[in-house]
Design an enzyme around this catalytic site. Structure first.
Site, PDB file in Angstrom:
ATOM      1  N   PRO A 103       3.814 -38.874  21.727  1.00 46.87           N
ATOM      2  CA  PRO A 103       4.852 -39.891  21.804  1.00 46.87           C
ATOM      3  C   PRO A 103       4.272 -41.289  21.547  1.00 46.87           C
ATOM      4  O   PRO A 103       3.184 -41.615  22.008  1.00 46.87           O
ATOM      5  CB  PRO A 103       5.371 -39.785  23.230  1.00 46.87           C
ATOM      6  CG  PRO A 103       5.038 -38.399  23.640  1.00 46.87           C
ATOM      7  CD  PRO A 103       3.747 -38.086  22.954  1.00 46.87           C
TER       8      PRO A 103
ATOM      9  N   ILE B 194       7.433 -35.509  19.267  1.00 48.40           N
ATOM     10  CA  ILE B 194       7.710 -34.115  18.911  1.00 48.40           C
ATOM     11  C   ILE B 194       8.590 -33.589  20.029  1.00 48.40           C
ATOM     12  O   ILE B 194       8.145 -33.464  21.169  1.00 48.40           O
ATOM     13  CB  ILE B 194       6.413 -33.276  18.812  1.00 48.40           C
ATOM     14  CG1 ILE B 194       5.519 -33.798  17.691  1.00 48.40           C
ATOM     15  CG2 ILE B 194       6.754 -31.805  18.595  1.00 48.40           C
ATOM     16  CD1 ILE B 194       4.142 -33.143  17.658  1.00 48.40           C
TER      17      ILE B 194
END
Length: 127
Positions: A2, A65
């Site tokens: 992230p 993701i």
């Protein structure tokens, strides 16, 4: 993987020293991802306008993701916008947040892809 990045016209002197560590906590908490893999960054002092005004403004870009989607992003945008507004003072109506969902096969780490590391190798090198 992230990532939260803030592009802003605020000078670096207006960005508190603990902004990045606080942003990392917000990002990790809202996405439900371990802080070990989170990245935060600020590009300050940019020549920017928003709505034909050079008053304080910014763009936040969040990539991850998974953990992103129409319902999830409602929670994320509230947490991120509140944090940026409270810590650096950019008005909420002068801040855009963009989300980008990455796939494991298109994101690299440790000289491989997250698909290889997490799926094929079952996370052995990620521990």
């Amino acid at each position: 993987m992230p990532r939260l990045s803030l592009d802003t016209n605020l000078p670096s002197s207006k960005i508190p020293d603990d902004f990045l560590s606080g942003a990392l906590k917000v990002l990790s908490n809202t996405l439900g991802k371990g802080p070990k893999f989170c990245i935060t960054l600020v590009n300050s002092g940019l020549k920017m306008t928003f709505g034909a005004s050079s008053e304080p403004c910014g763009i936040v870009q969040v990539t991850s993701i998974g953990s992103l989607g129409p319902e999830e992003n409602k929670k994320h945008i509230a947490a991120i916008t509140d944090y940026v507004h409270e810590t650096v003072g950019i008005p909420k109506n002068r801040l855009y947040v963009f989300f980008q969902s990455n796939t494991p096969e298109s994101t690299g780490y440790l000289g491989s892809t997250f698909h290889q590391l997490a799926i094929v190798e079952k996370g052995a090198r990620l521990a």
